[in-house]
Design an enzyme around this catalytic site. Structure first.
Site, PDB file in Angstrom:
ATOM      1  N   ASP A   1     -71.075 -22.030  32.153  1.00 24.84           N
ATOM      2  CA  ASP A   1     -70.217 -22.671  31.177  1.00 24.84           C
ATOM      3  C   ASP A   1     -69.615 -21.585  30.316  1.00 24.84           C
ATOM      4  OD1 ASP A   1     -70.870 -25.402  28.599  1.00 24.84           O
ATOM      5  OD2 ASP A   1     -69.235 -23.900  28.477  1.00 24.84           O
TER       6      ASP A   1
ATOM      7  N   ASP B   1     -64.176 -25.756  31.524  1.00 24.99           N
ATOM      8  CA  ASP B   1     -64.921 -24.554  31.305  1.00 24.99           C
ATOM      9  C   ASP B   1     -66.339 -24.467  31.939  1.00 24.99           C
ATOM     10  OD1 ASP B   1     -66.267 -25.761  29.212  1.00 24.99           O
ATOM     11  OD2 ASP B   1     -66.494 -23.816  28.164  1.00 24.99           O
ATOM     12  N   GLU B   2     -66.677 -25.739  32.712  1.00 30.05           N
ATOM     13  CA  GLU B   2     -68.150 -26.038  33.014  1.00 30.05           C
ATOM     14  C   GLU B   2     -68.190 -26.461  34.287  1.00 30.05           C
ATOM     15  OE1 GLU B   2     -69.565 -28.762  30.025  1.00 30.05           O
ATOM     16  OE2 GLU B   2     -71.610 -28.880  30.599  1.00 30.05           O
TER      17      GLU B   2
HETATM   18  P1  TTP Z   1     -67.611 -26.347  25.289  1.00 32.49           P
HETATM   19  O1  TTP Z   1     -67.949 -25.591  26.371  1.00 32.49           O
HETATM   20  O2  TTP Z   1     -68.299 -27.429  24.520  1.00 32.49           O
HETATM   21  O3  TTP Z   1     -67.409 -25.337  24.056  1.00 32.49           O
HETATM   22  P2  TTP Z   1     -66.956 -23.910  23.990  1.00 32.49           P
HETATM   23  O4  TTP Z   1     -66.676 -23.422  25.296  1.00 32.49           O
HETATM   24  O5  TTP Z   1     -65.822 -23.963  23.063  1.00 32.49           O
HETATM   25  O6  TTP Z   1     -68.176 -23.155  23.281  1.00 32.49           O
HETATM   26  P3  TTP Z   1     -69.460 -22.758  24.070  1.00 32.49           P
HETATM   27  O7  TTP Z   1     -69.617 -21.522  23.894  1.00 32.49           O
HETATM   28  O8  TTP Z   1     -70.412 -23.575  23.089  1.00 32.49           O
HETATM   29  O9  TTP Z   1     -69.786 -23.303  25.225  1.00 32.49           O
HETATM   30  O10 TTP Z   1     -66.134 -26.925  25.588  1.00 32.49           O
HETATM   31  C1  TTP Z   1     -64.866 -26.346  26.302  1.00 32.49           C
HETATM   32  C2  TTP Z   1     -63.921 -26.298  25.957  1.00 32.49           C
HETATM   33  O11 TTP Z   1     -63.285 -27.643  25.581  1.00 32.49           O
HETATM   34  C3  TTP Z   1     -63.417 -25.758  24.260  1.00 32.49           C
HETATM   35  O12 TTP Z   1     -63.166 -24.137  24.386  1.00 32.49           O
HETATM   36  C4  TTP Z   1     -62.505 -26.729  23.671  1.00 32.49           C
HETATM   37  C5  TTP Z   1     -62.465 -27.884  24.327  1.00 32.49           C
HETATM   38  N1  TTP Z   1     -63.066 -29.015  23.406  1.00 32.49           N
HETATM   39  C6  TTP Z   1     -62.391 -29.651  22.636  1.00 32.49           C
HETATM   40  O13 TTP Z   1     -61.185 -29.536  22.881  1.00 32.49           O
HETATM   41  N2  TTP Z   1     -62.890 -30.744  21.791  1.00 32.49           N
HETATM   42  C7  TTP Z   1     -64.357 -30.589  21.810  1.00 32.49           C
HETATM   43  O14 TTP Z   1     -64.878 -31.604  20.823  1.00 32.49           O
HETATM   44  C8  TTP Z   1     -64.865 -29.765  22.392  1.00 32.49           C
HETATM   45  C9  TTP Z   1     -66.561 -29.677  22.208  1.00 32.49           C
HETATM   46  C10 TTP Z   1     -64.468 -28.952  23.228  1.00 32.49           C
HETATM   47 MG    MG Z   2     -68.153 -23.883  26.932  1.00 30.30          MG
END
Ligand code: TTP
Ligand code: MG
Length: 362
Positions: free
Chosen positions: A9, A104-105
């Site tokens: 992730d 991203d995951e």
């Molecule tokens: P996530 O992997 O949940 O968050 P992140 O990568 O920004 O942070 P983390 O380090 O905690 O993993 O989500 C990936 C992308 O998806 C995030 O960069 C933006 C998008 N996203 C949204 O558009 N709306 C949301 O509510 C969430 C949770 C994520």
């Molecule tokens: Mg993320």
């Protein structure tokens, strides 16, 4: 057989891409989203902003109150999609068993890699390094025996963390785990569990399957499994659907367009139903038809830039038929789709519910 699962992730993904492209945003609180004046919402923010309590899906106006110096930049989805593709390419260097969950995951199953030198941990390290080199962003990784623990592990030392939970440590790791870490346990379920005195997975183990089911419905079965560190779900590689089509072989050959018009009407309705069921409307790229003649030769005709209109199919069939002008045994109608893995994680922004794995409040 013991499996080896990796969960990857990216750290504050959209924000990381923006910081990479605009180094002046590094080291200051920043977020990606709509502007406060337009009642915008944040998609995500960097870790500097998180220190102020700023979060994904928060209205920008609220985030600005928590952190008045917050810099908010608009999202540029094409950049995140491109980076996501590069990440998947890196995963594919190691295994074909990749299940993307969002841009991203992803989960990777590397159980089959029997090379003594290339352990799951080494693969996770190599992926983290390659992403850093090729994209200039960081990803966190979790390595363990199933999806559940790998996912919890990837979140354990975020950002830029690697957490390995080897088989002999699974039991202790899970026992101490807060129930909030179980995917599917959202705020509502967590509150309910706390009211019953269930705070850690060790607490959940004290309950019988029967009681968990009685209090939490079907999700009780999941709780019973996860509390013991069990998760049998396979890593399911995304099979990208390339087309949706229907076809019909005739009992007796049909002579040509005049005769098949009513048949096509019904076939067309079937096609519409299939497209609807596959939720493929937004990814239609081309319409195509297939004709098989009574000499068993087949021809296909395609047209780009159509949303699969019935009249187009009649035209395409006439065009195909003229190639041979012979009696027809089979007719197929279909649409070709664009690669729709790009569309994962849209539309923006996510609501909390659509982003969590089936929260159970029963
Ligand atoms: P996530 O992997 O949940 O968050 P992140 O990568 O920004 O942070 P983390 O380090 O905690 O993993 O989500 C990936 C992308 O998806 C995030 O960069 C933006 C998008 N996203 C949204 O558009 N709306 C949301 O509510 C969430 C949770 C994520
Ligand atoms: Mg993320």
């Amino acid at each position: 057989m013991l499996r080896k699962i990796i969960h990857i992730d990216a750290d504050c993904f959209y924000a990381a891409i923006e910081m990479r492209d605009h180094p002046e945003l590094r080291g200051i609180p920043m977020a990606v989203g709509g502007s406060a004046e337009r009642r915008g919402v944040l998609t995500t923010c960097n870790y500097d902003a998180r220190a102020y309590g700023v979060r994904s899906a928060m209205p920008t106006a609220q985030a600005m109150r928590l952190c008045p110096q917050l810099t908010v930049v608009p999202p540029q989805m094409h950049k995140y999609r491109k980076a996501s593709k590069v990440m998947r390419g890196i995963f594919a260097n190691f295994t074909e068993i990749i299940e993307p969950l969002s841009l991203d995951e992803a989960y990777l199953d590397v159980s089959e890699i029997s090379d003594e030198e290339l352990t799951a941990t080494r693969i996770a390290k190599a992926i983290r390094q390659q992403v850093r080199e090729e994209l200039d962003i960081t990803v966190s990784a979790g390595v363990s025996v199933n999806k559940f623990i790998a996912k919890v592990a990837s979140d354990w030392k975020k950002p830029d963390g690697l957490t390995v939970v080897p088989p002999d440590e699974v039991d202790a790791f899970v026992a101490a785990l807060s129930v909030k870490k179980i995917p599917g346990v959202g705020a509502v379920t967590a509150d309910k569990m706390h009211r019953y005195g269930l705070r850690t997975c060790a607490d959940v183990r004290e309950w019988s399957l029967h009681d968990l089911r009685r209090r939490f419905g079907k999700f009780g079965v999941v709780l019973h499994e996860r509390a013991r560190g069990r998760d049998e779900r396979p890593v399911q590689p995304s099979r990208v659907r390339k087309s949706v089509s229907v076809e019909r072989t005739f009992a007796e050959d049909v002579s040509g367009p005049a005769e098949w018009e009513p048949i096509i009407e019904r076939l067309y309705i079937n096609l519409m139903e299939r497209i609807e069921a596959a939720k493929a409307w937004h990814v239609i790229d081309k319409a195509f038809v297939k004709l098989k003649f009574n000499d068993f030769t087949t021809t296909t005709v395609e047209r780009v830039g159509t949303k699969a209109v019935e009249a187009d199919y009649q035209d395409l069939l006439a065009e195909g038929w003229e190639r041979k002008a012979k009696p027809v045994r089979l007719i197929g109608l279909g649409v070709r789709l664009v690669d729709d893995t790009d569309h994962i994680s849209e539309p923006l922004p996510f609501s909390e519910t659509s982003f969590s794995e089936n929260d159970a409040n029963s």
